[in-house]
Design a protein around this motif. Structure first.
Motif, PDB file in Angstrom:
ATOM      1  N   VAL A 772      -7.563  -1.863  -3.570  1.00 44.06           N
ATOM      2  CA  VAL A 772      -6.888  -2.957  -4.320  1.00 44.06           C
ATOM      3  C   VAL A 772      -5.887  -3.958  -3.251  1.00 44.06           C
ATOM      4  CG1 VAL A 772      -5.414  -3.632  -6.121  1.00 44.06           C
ATOM      5  CG2 VAL A 772      -7.124  -1.863  -6.185  1.00 44.06           C
ATOM      6  N   LEU A 773      -5.954  -4.826  -2.975  1.00 46.80           N
ATOM      7  CA  LEU A 773      -5.069  -5.825  -2.006  1.00 46.80           C
ATOM      8  C   LEU A 773      -4.227  -6.327  -3.165  1.00 46.80           C
ATOM      9  CD1 LEU A 773      -7.854  -7.356   0.323  1.00 46.80           C
ATOM     10  CD2 LEU A 773      -6.286  -5.398   0.421  1.00 46.80           C
ATOM     11  N   GLU A 774      -3.001  -6.327  -2.645  1.00 47.45           N
ATOM     12  CA  GLU A 774      -1.738  -7.174  -3.223  1.00 47.45           C
ATOM     13  C   GLU A 774      -1.296  -8.043  -2.216  1.00 47.45           C
ATOM     14  OE1 GLU A 774       1.209  -4.468  -5.014  1.00 47.45           O
ATOM     15  OE2 GLU A 774      -0.067  -2.783  -5.372  1.00 47.45           O
ATOM     16  N   SER A 775      -0.702  -8.847  -2.891  1.00 50.01           N
ATOM     17  CA  SER A 775      -0.160 -10.112  -2.076  1.00 50.01           C
ATOM     18  C   SER A 775       1.383 -10.007  -2.054  1.00 50.01           C
ATOM     19  CB  SER A 775      -0.587 -11.380  -2.716  1.00 50.01           C
ATOM     20  OG  SER A 775       0.040 -12.606  -1.992  1.00 50.01           O
ATOM     21  N   THR A 776       1.910  -9.911  -0.910  1.00 48.59           N
ATOM     22  CA  THR A 776       3.358  -9.890  -0.565  1.00 48.59           C
ATOM     23  C   THR A 776       3.994 -10.863   0.185  1.00 48.59           C
ATOM     24  OG1 THR A 776       2.887  -7.435  -0.984  1.00 48.59           O
ATOM     25  CG2 THR A 776       5.325  -8.104  -0.104  1.00 48.59           C
ATOM     26  N   THR A 777       4.846 -11.583  -0.201  1.00 45.86           N
ATOM     27  CA  THR A 777       5.615 -12.488   0.425  1.00 45.86           C
ATOM     28  C   THR A 777       6.741 -11.775   1.099  1.00 45.86           C
ATOM     29  OG1 THR A 777       4.779 -14.642  -0.793  1.00 45.86           O
ATOM     30  CG2 THR A 777       7.045 -14.747   0.457  1.00 45.86           C
ATOM     31  N   VAL A 778       6.843 -11.867   2.408  1.00 46.56           N
ATOM     32  CA  VAL A 778       8.066 -11.327   3.134  1.00 46.56           C
ATOM     33  C   VAL A 778       8.880 -12.406   3.796  1.00 46.56           C
ATOM     34  CG1 VAL A 778       8.716  -9.580   4.893  1.00 46.56           C
ATOM     35  CG2 VAL A 778       6.456  -9.263   3.614  1.00 46.56           C
ATOM     36  N   PRO A 779      10.284 -12.345   3.536  1.00 41.48           N
ATOM     37  CA  PRO A 779      11.032 -13.526   3.878  1.00 41.48           C
ATOM     38  C   PRO A 779      11.042 -13.457   5.641  1.00 41.48           C
ATOM     39  CG  PRO A 779      12.084 -12.127   2.317  1.00 41.48           C
ATOM     40  CD  PRO A 779      10.905 -11.642   2.337  1.00 41.48           C
TER      41      PRO A 779
END
Length: 996
Positions: A772-779
């Motif tokens: 399962v791929l999760e999308s994460t926004t890293v500052p």
């Protein structure tokens, strides 16, 4: 007299100019100008029988594009039958301006149809004359000019004559930096075909030098037809056949007996590191050529065969002692065919081979033969180009090229056994391992160390079938619509690389000391050894295409505006043919102007602004996006093999350090391509602004100046701090979320990822290795600061040309500043294009803003030639340049008291900040080259020449080791500031040539 001066100034401009309106990557030139409306302009090349005829429109402006370089006769016939004729020279990338509309007088001849109005141009001409149609910063040198000045016969040496170019770090070979960019950001062309080795951007195919007719060096402001470069563009045009038969041959020889020895290298404590007193180097090159017509006025051929041989003996006691003896032999050839199908259709074919093989024999300090390192480089290139003149106003050019470039390597031991790496991730079972002795007792001196007496290379070896393949197709059109000259085209450039490396002997054994109590010399210390295995191997690809359109708009008779638009698409594929990065339609606008202030080509003011993008190199995917293996394990041992240096009686250490560790998540298994790079990744791109002028003071003397500003807007690199992703995804300090622990790292959780430093990154991650791929926004502020690189320069240049004398001089004040050099890292000689250690962790970015390695504040270049008589001439070449800035790279102590695992990679020493470029500068360098040529009158075509390079034998330091501390202990190193390269020592080159 004013009109005579204006015509004389124009004569200077006819020889070599720069221009935007050219086709097929500047493989052709053009003639343009003014004539009476309704008259007819005929352009003829007597040497090939080529002829084109166009009608002059109502505004009196005519232009004939896509002309092959050569001598042309331009005839204008008016309605009454009167003619005016001029002889001109057309060079590649040149707009040759002719004004037939000016009234007769002042020496202009206009009589009847038999009258000639001829401009004669000598074979050696000004380097940077005034061309009012140009907004580019370009230097063009012809083969005649190159032959008259003392310069090494290679592409980089000629490029370094241009303002704004400096030699790159010696770690990357013989490459140039343009306008503050790294050496990995240039593009190289021959006859319109891209010959850049794009695997890392650190090499290019070598056309046999005798076959080069012209070399253009574009340092900035190039039009929309050029892309994929943030540095410079080097474009070479080869010689071609004509109706007149020519043949000849020459020999160049550089004997070792007349060459000075390089300086010895010492550590700062006085220990001799490299004894170069017996080093010898010699080289010889022999060429034969012939050209002529296979079918008169229709089919022409030029052919050249060249044989090169070099040898170098190096005796030193650096690191492991011993020395090497290197030899290289390579026959090369070039064939150029030109078919004038008719006056409206031309076909060209170019084929050349530059495959070369190097053999490096290694010896122990006692002189015992260890083995031989066999290296291949270069390959075959085939180029087919069509030019069609469909109407007076519309021209089309199409090119297809195929090139191969070998990077293969194999070894042969003293026993005759062959050792190579197959690229299948299996650990090579043969060969001697690499030995590193990092024990404090032996860190500073060179005696008593554990060493290998059978390791041949001391490093990694390429796979035995490593090779790169390029297939390029481009179509360029030129359409004149009144005051608008529209150019547009498609450029497709696909590249495939078979690549992979393994350490010689399959592994590196690193000896170290463990001190359990942390108290030196307390008696409880014991030795350990660490085994490290790093293997890679795959086939990767880059697919690229671009569309462009450019309008050169003649707003007034004296003012031209140039508006260009370019859209680039880059797609990178891993070893399983899966896309891991794709950037679509990256927009690159170009805007420029040229103002012919006086309307007579004697004073030009020009400027341009442009955006240029750079794709990821294929090398990124070999380890970062494909299957790779990286393991470490620590052992105790009972002894050391005296030949191989490998440990004996090894036993895994107790605890975690003794277990086999997979580093960086490199298990030898495929990586999920969706997780390799930020999904919002932008290409590396840069904005450039240039403003300048050129002025003719008289018919012999031009001066000019230009200011240049470059600003890197976005860079691409990798980041390896997976904790930042976990934090952004809501994991706690134990890397757990909702009672589940992340699997670190795994197939869907790569250790390092591609991103744009300073920008927010969107990563897809399989945190729990469940698919399962999760999308994460890293500052962006958590990963790294914004990548910065600016270049400011002021270039002053002048050209002087007389019948027996020509000279070019330039002075450049430049400043290159930022926190990243670009694709590579000269501070430590890191060749991993686009994946340097600059942004791996935020800590590595502290105090990194400052003057960059290619910052050479002052550069003075002067070269030229004087003919004493028809038989004797002398050439000179002077370079005076300030030194590069220095750094102090040391360790970082963490709050726990331990050293950061990246070792001596931080801008700090003695645990104190040392910001980039503040540790001093290297000394100024001065290089003086001279030559003398003799062309005896009694034997036409015979010539003798002697070149002396570095006449004063100045051997100033050009690079040093900038690592000041041991990465494991933080102790000071005596190798800090130890020279890594010097100016090349004095050498003498002899030449004899016969041409008929």
């Amino acid at each position: 007299m004013q009109q005579v001066f204006r015509r004389s100034a124009l004569t200077v401009a006819l020889g070599m100019c720069f221009t935007g309106p050219v086709l097929a990557q500047s493989a052709s030139g053009n003639v343009f100008g003014q004539a009476a409306a309704g008259s007819t302009v005929v352009v003829e090349n007597p040497a090939t029988g080529f002829r084109r005829e166009v009608a002059v429109p109502a505004d009196g402006a005519f232009r004939i594009p896509a002309l092959q370089p050569g001598n042309y006769r331009v005839t204008v016939r008016d309605a009454s039958g009167g003619t005016r004729v001029r002889d001109v020279v057309v060079n590649a990338g040149v707009g040759t301006s002719i004004d037939f509309a000016a009234p007769a007088g002042g020496g202009d001849v206009t009589a009847d149809s038999n009258s000639l109005d001829t401009v004669r141009v000598r074979g050696v001409r000004a380097v940077n004359p005034i061309d009012v149609s140009s907004v580019e910063s370009t230097t063009i040198l012809t083969s005649e000019q190159i032959a008259r000045i003392p310069v090494p016969r290679d592409t980089t040496a000629v490029a370094l004559l241009a303002p704004g170019t400096v030699r790159g770090d010696a770690a990357f070979g013989n490459l140039a930096s343009f306008g503050g960019s790294s050496v990995a950001e240039n593009q190289y062309y021959v006859n319109g075909f891209n010959i850049t080795n794009s695997f890392r951007g650190l090499n290019f195919s070598q056309v046999p030098f005798e076959a080069i007719a012209e070399q253009q060096v574009k340092t900035g402001g190039y039009g929309a037809e050029f892309g994929r470069s943030l540095g410079g563009v080097i474009n070479q045009v080869t010689k071609r056949g004509t109706n007149e038969f020519h043949a000849g041959g020459n020999v160049f020889y550089t004997p070792s007996s007349l060459s000075a020895h390089p300086r010895d290298i010492y550590q700062t404590n006085g220990v001799l590191r490299s004894d170069n007193s017996t080093e010898e180097e010699s080289s010889a090159t022999a060429s034969v050529w012939a050209s002529g017509a296979l079918v008169q006025d229709k089919l022409f051929a030029y052919g050249l065969i060249q044989y090169n041989k070099t040898s170098e003996d190096v005796s030193n006691n650096e690191i492991v002692g011993g020395g090497t003896s290197e030899s290289a032999k390579w026959p090369t050839y070039l064939v150029k065919l030109d078919w004038n199908i008719n006056d409206s259709n031309l076909l060209e074919f170019t084929s050349f081979n530059d495959k070369r093989e190097r053999e490096i024999d290694s010896y122990t300090e006692a002189g015992t033969y260890i083995g031989t390192n066999f290296l291949e480089e270069g390959g075959q290139n085939h180029i087919l180009r069509y030019t069609g003149y469909f109407t007076d106003n519309f021209t089309l050019s199409a090119l297809y090229g195929h090139g191969t470039f070998s990077r293969a390597q194999h070894l042969r031991t003293a026993t005759g056994a062959d050792v190579s790496y197959g690229g299948n991730l299996a650990v090579p079972a043969t060969g001697c391992p690499i030995i590193t002795d990092a024990r404090p007792k032996y860190r500073q001196d060179l005696t008593g160390k554990y060493v290998s007496t059978c390791n041949i290379t001391g490093g990694a070896i390429e796979r035995g079938d490593a090779e790169d393949t390029r297939d390029q197709f481009r179509v360029d059109a030129d359409w004149q619509l009144g005051d608008h000259q529209i150019r547009f085209g498609l450029d497709v450039d696909n590249y495939e690389s078979v690549a992979g490396t393994s350490n010689e002997g399959g592994r590196v054994w690193r000896y170290a000391v463990v001190d359990p109590n942390g108290t030196p010399n307390s008696g409880d210390e014991f030795d350990i050894v660490r085994e490290q295995i790093v293997n890679q191997g795959t086939t990767v690809k880059v697919k690229q295409h671009a569309y462009y359109v450019q309008d050169s708009w003649k707003i007034t008779d004296n003012f031209i505006a140039q508006i260009g638009l370019r859209w680039d698409t880059f797609e990178n594929l891993n070893g399983f043919d899966e896309t891991y990065v794709k950037v679509k339609n990256q927009f690159g606008p170009r805007l420029g102007f040229s103002w012919d202030v006086n309307g007579d080509s004697t004073f030009k003011v020009y400027g341009n602004a442009g955006r240029y993008a750079l794709p990821l190199t294929p090398s990124v995917a070999v380890r970062g996006a494909s299957a790779s293996l990286f393991t470490r394990q620590q052992f105790t041992f009972t002894g050391v093999d005296p030949v191989t240096g490998a440990p004996l009686g090894i036993v895994p250490r107790t605890g975690s350090t003794g277990r086999l560790q997979y580093v960086n998540g490199e298990f030898g298994e495929p990586k999920n391509p969706a997780t390799i790079a930020s999904s919002n990744l932008e290409p590396m791109y840069q904005d450039e602004f240039i403003l300048g002028f050129q002025k003719a003071l008289n018919e012999h003397f031009n001066v000019g100046a230009r200011g240049i500003y470059r600003n890197l807007k976005t860079a691409i690199d990798d980041n390896c701090d997976y904790a930042a992703i976990l934090e952004a995804a809501g994991f706690d300090e134990n890397f757990e979320r909702d009672g589940r622990a992340a699997v670190l790292p795994g197939g869907g959780f790569p250790y390092c990822r591609m991103f744009n430093p300073g920008a927010d990154a969107i990563f897809l991650t399989d945190f729990f290795d469940d698919g399962v791929l999760e999308s994460t926004t890293v500052p962006g502020s958590r990963l790294a600061p914004k990548a910065k690189r600016t270049y400011k320069a002021l270039e002053l240049f002048t050209d002087v040309t007389y019948d027996k004398f020509f000279l070019q001089a330039s002075y450049t004040w430049a400043q290159s500043k930022g926190n990243t050099e670009g694709g590579v890292k000269s501070d430590i000689g890191q060749r991993d294009t686009s994946v340097t250690q600059d942004f791996d962790y935020y800590e590595l970015t502290v105090d990194t803003y400052g003057f960059l390695p290619n910052d050479r504040r002052h550069s003075l270049k002067v070269f030229g030639n004087y003919e004493f008589s028809d038989e004797w001439s002398m050439g000179a070449n002077l370079l005076v340049q300030s030194g590069r800035p220095l750094n102090c790279l040391g360790t970082l102590t963490l709050p726990s008291g331990a050293l950061h695992p990246y070792g001596a990679a931080f801008m700090r020493c003695d645990n104190k900040p040392v910001p980039r470029g503040t540790a001093g500068r290297l000394p100024w360098t001065t290089n003086v080259d001279l030559n003398i040529a003799y062309r005896p009158a009694f034997a036409k075509g015979l010539q003798f020449k002697v070149d002396v390079f570095n006449l004063l034998n100045s051997q100033k330091v050009t690079s040093v080791s900038e690592i000041a501390e041991d990465g494991s202990t933080g102790a000071d190193l005596e190798t800090y500031l130890m020279p890594a390269s010097f100016q090349a020592p004095r050498s003498v080159r002899f030449m004899v040539q016969y041409d008929f």
